[in-house]
Design an enzyme around this catalytic site. Sequence first.
Site, PDB file in Angstrom:
ATOM      1  N   ASN A  10      36.589 -44.989  23.175  1.00  0.00           N
ATOM      2  CA  ASN A  10      36.519 -46.043  22.155  1.00  0.00           C
ATOM      3  C   ASN A  10      36.913 -47.426  22.671  1.00  0.00           C
ATOM      4  O   ASN A  10      36.764 -48.415  21.952  1.00  0.00           O
ATOM      5  CB  ASN A  10      37.371 -45.678  20.923  1.00  0.00           C
ATOM      6  CG  ASN A  10      36.916 -44.375  20.310  1.00  0.00           C
ATOM      7  OD1 ASN A  10      35.744 -44.230  19.986  1.00  0.00           O
ATOM      8  ND2 ASN A  10      37.806 -43.409  20.187  1.00  0.00           N
ATOM      9  N   ARG A  17      36.087 -53.071  17.498  1.00  0.00           N
ATOM     10  CA  ARG A  17      36.829 -52.070  16.720  1.00  0.00           C
ATOM     11  C   ARG A  17      38.179 -52.626  16.259  1.00  0.00           C
ATOM     12  O   ARG A  17      38.858 -53.319  17.032  1.00  0.00           O
ATOM     13  CB  ARG A  17      37.041 -50.791  17.556  1.00  0.00           C
ATOM     14  CG  ARG A  17      38.209 -50.837  18.515  1.00  0.00           C
ATOM     15  CD  ARG A  17      38.385 -49.603  19.381  1.00  0.00           C
ATOM     16  NE  ARG A  17      39.174 -48.560  18.790  1.00  0.00           N
ATOM     17  CZ  ARG A  17      40.067 -47.807  19.472  1.00  0.00           C
ATOM     18  NH1 ARG A  17      40.262 -48.007  20.772  1.00  0.00           N
ATOM     19  NH2 ARG A  17      40.710 -46.858  18.884  1.00  0.00           N
ATOM     20  N   TYR A  22      43.519 -54.367  17.918  1.00  0.00           N
ATOM     21  CA  TYR A  22      43.141 -54.459  19.332  1.00  0.00           C
ATOM     22  C   TYR A  22      42.629 -55.837  19.761  1.00  0.00           C
ATOM     23  O   TYR A  22      42.329 -56.039  20.937  1.00  0.00           O
ATOM     24  CB  TYR A  22      42.091 -53.388  19.662  1.00  0.00           C
ATOM     25  CG  TYR A  22      42.600 -51.984  19.427  1.00  0.00           C
ATOM     26  CD1 TYR A  22      43.652 -51.476  20.188  1.00  0.00           C
ATOM     27  CD2 TYR A  22      42.056 -51.173  18.432  1.00  0.00           C
ATOM     28  CE1 TYR A  22      44.149 -50.200  19.970  1.00  0.00           C
ATOM     29  CE2 TYR A  22      42.540 -49.890  18.212  1.00  0.00           C
ATOM     30  CZ  TYR A  22      43.589 -49.414  18.980  1.00  0.00           C
ATOM     31  OH  TYR A  22      44.074 -48.143  18.752  1.00  0.00           O
ATOM     32  N   ALA A  74      43.081 -42.252  22.969  1.00  0.00           N
ATOM     33  CA  ALA A  74      43.665 -41.117  22.233  1.00  0.00           C
ATOM     34  C   ALA A  74      43.925 -39.903  23.118  1.00  0.00           C
ATOM     35  O   ALA A  74      44.763 -39.055  22.766  1.00  0.00           O
ATOM     36  CB  ALA A  74      42.755 -40.738  21.071  1.00  0.00           C
ATOM     37  N   ASP A  84      47.390 -33.362  34.281  1.00  0.00           N
ATOM     38  CA  ASP A  84      47.318 -32.585  35.532  1.00  0.00           C
ATOM     39  C   ASP A  84      46.596 -33.367  36.623  1.00  0.00           C
ATOM     40  O   ASP A  84      46.972 -33.294  37.807  1.00  0.00           O
ATOM     41  CB  ASP A  84      46.604 -31.257  35.290  1.00  0.00           C
ATOM     42  CG  ASP A  84      47.482 -30.224  34.600  1.00  0.00           C
ATOM     43  OD1 ASP A  84      48.701 -30.462  34.457  1.00  0.00           O
ATOM     44  OD2 ASP A  84      46.955 -29.166  34.209  1.00  0.00           O
ATOM     45  N   GLU A  95      50.418 -46.131  32.956  1.00  0.00           N
ATOM     46  CA  GLU A  95      49.814 -45.940  31.627  1.00  0.00           C
ATOM     47  C   GLU A  95      49.951 -47.228  30.833  1.00  0.00           C
ATOM     48  O   GLU A  95      51.054 -47.788  30.762  1.00  0.00           O
ATOM     49  CB  GLU A  95      50.540 -44.796  30.909  1.00  0.00           C
ATOM     50  CG  GLU A  95      50.091 -44.584  29.485  1.00  0.00           C
ATOM     51  CD  GLU A  95      50.889 -43.496  28.759  1.00  0.00           C
ATOM     52  OE1 GLU A  95      51.273 -42.493  29.390  1.00  0.00           O
ATOM     53  OE2 GLU A  95      51.125 -43.671  27.561  1.00  0.00           O
ATOM     54  N   HIS A  97      48.861 -49.431  27.095  1.00  0.00           N
ATOM     55  CA  HIS A  97      48.299 -49.471  25.747  1.00  0.00           C
ATOM     56  C   HIS A  97      48.277 -50.910  25.274  1.00  0.00           C
ATOM     57  O   HIS A  97      49.223 -51.674  25.529  1.00  0.00           O
ATOM     58  CB  HIS A  97      49.116 -48.613  24.778  1.00  0.00           C
ATOM     59  CG  HIS A  97      49.139 -47.182  25.194  1.00  0.00           C
ATOM     60  ND1 HIS A  97      48.050 -46.359  25.044  1.00  0.00           N
ATOM     61  CD2 HIS A  97      50.095 -46.457  25.821  1.00  0.00           C
ATOM     62  CE1 HIS A  97      48.348 -45.168  25.552  1.00  0.00           C
ATOM     63  NE2 HIS A  97      49.580 -45.206  26.033  1.00  0.00           N
TER      64      HIS A  97
HETATM   65  C1  DQA Z   1      45.525 -47.218  22.585  1.00  0.00           C
HETATM   66  C2  DQA Z   1      46.458 -46.503  21.610  1.00  0.00           C
HETATM   67  C3  DQA Z   1      45.941 -45.117  21.307  1.00  0.00           C
HETATM   68  O1  DQA Z   1      46.811 -44.456  20.401  1.00  0.00           O
HETATM   69  C4  DQA Z   1      44.552 -45.203  20.679  1.00  0.00           C
HETATM   70  O2  DQA Z   1      44.044 -43.906  20.456  1.00  0.00           O
HETATM   71  C5  DQA Z   1      43.611 -46.022  21.478  1.00  0.00           C
HETATM   72  C6  DQA Z   1      44.092 -47.255  22.087  1.00  0.00           C
HETATM   73  C7  DQA Z   1      45.976 -48.674  22.844  1.00  0.00           C
HETATM   74  O3  DQA Z   1      45.506 -49.234  23.827  1.00  0.00           O
HETATM   75  O4  DQA Z   1      46.735 -49.244  22.063  1.00  0.00           O
HETATM   76  O5  DQA Z   1      42.417 -45.736  21.560  1.00  0.00           O
HETATM   77  O6  DQA Z   1      45.572 -46.533  23.837  1.00  0.00           O
END
Ligand code: DQA
Length: 139
Positions: A10, A17, A22, A74, A84, A95, A97
């Site tokens: 997504n 979106r 976002y 997600a 893994d 990671e 977000h």
């Molecule tokens: C996300 C946060 C996730 O929970 C969500 O499913 C996303 C985007 C973020 O960048 O804030 O698709 O990874």
Amino acid sequence: MKIQIINGPNLNLLGVREKSIYGSADFNTYFNTLKERYPDHELTYFQSNKEGELIDKLHEIGFDYDGIVLNAGAYTHTSIAIADAIAAITTPVIEVHISNVYRRESFRHKSMLAANCKGVIAGFGLDSYRLALENFINL
Ligand code: DQA
């Protein structure tokens, strides 16, 4: 340095979106600003909505690149297979977000990936990617 940014499901719809969460910028435009800002580094970008393709990309570059900036969308909250894959490769993964997942629904508070990552950056909008990138570049 060779740094790969990987976006999961997504995130191809950034700018379209849920703009209140976002933002309204599309990722390709943002990625071009990052490349212009860091011309001395080799930045590459991959996006897929498919879990297996994300894993294949981690395998493909994960023994060669200097860093991976991963927003698994997600799948962050569900994917033992991606966790893994991160454990299996040698390139460190950060990671990221865009949103502050800890201010959102409780199912977003759990990351299956974080324990296998170098660190986690969340909640700074698209700037989360730059912060992760600079961690690798400033090493
Ligand atoms: C996300 C946060 C996730 O929970 C969500 O499913 C996303 C985007 C973020 O960048 O804030 O698709 O990874």
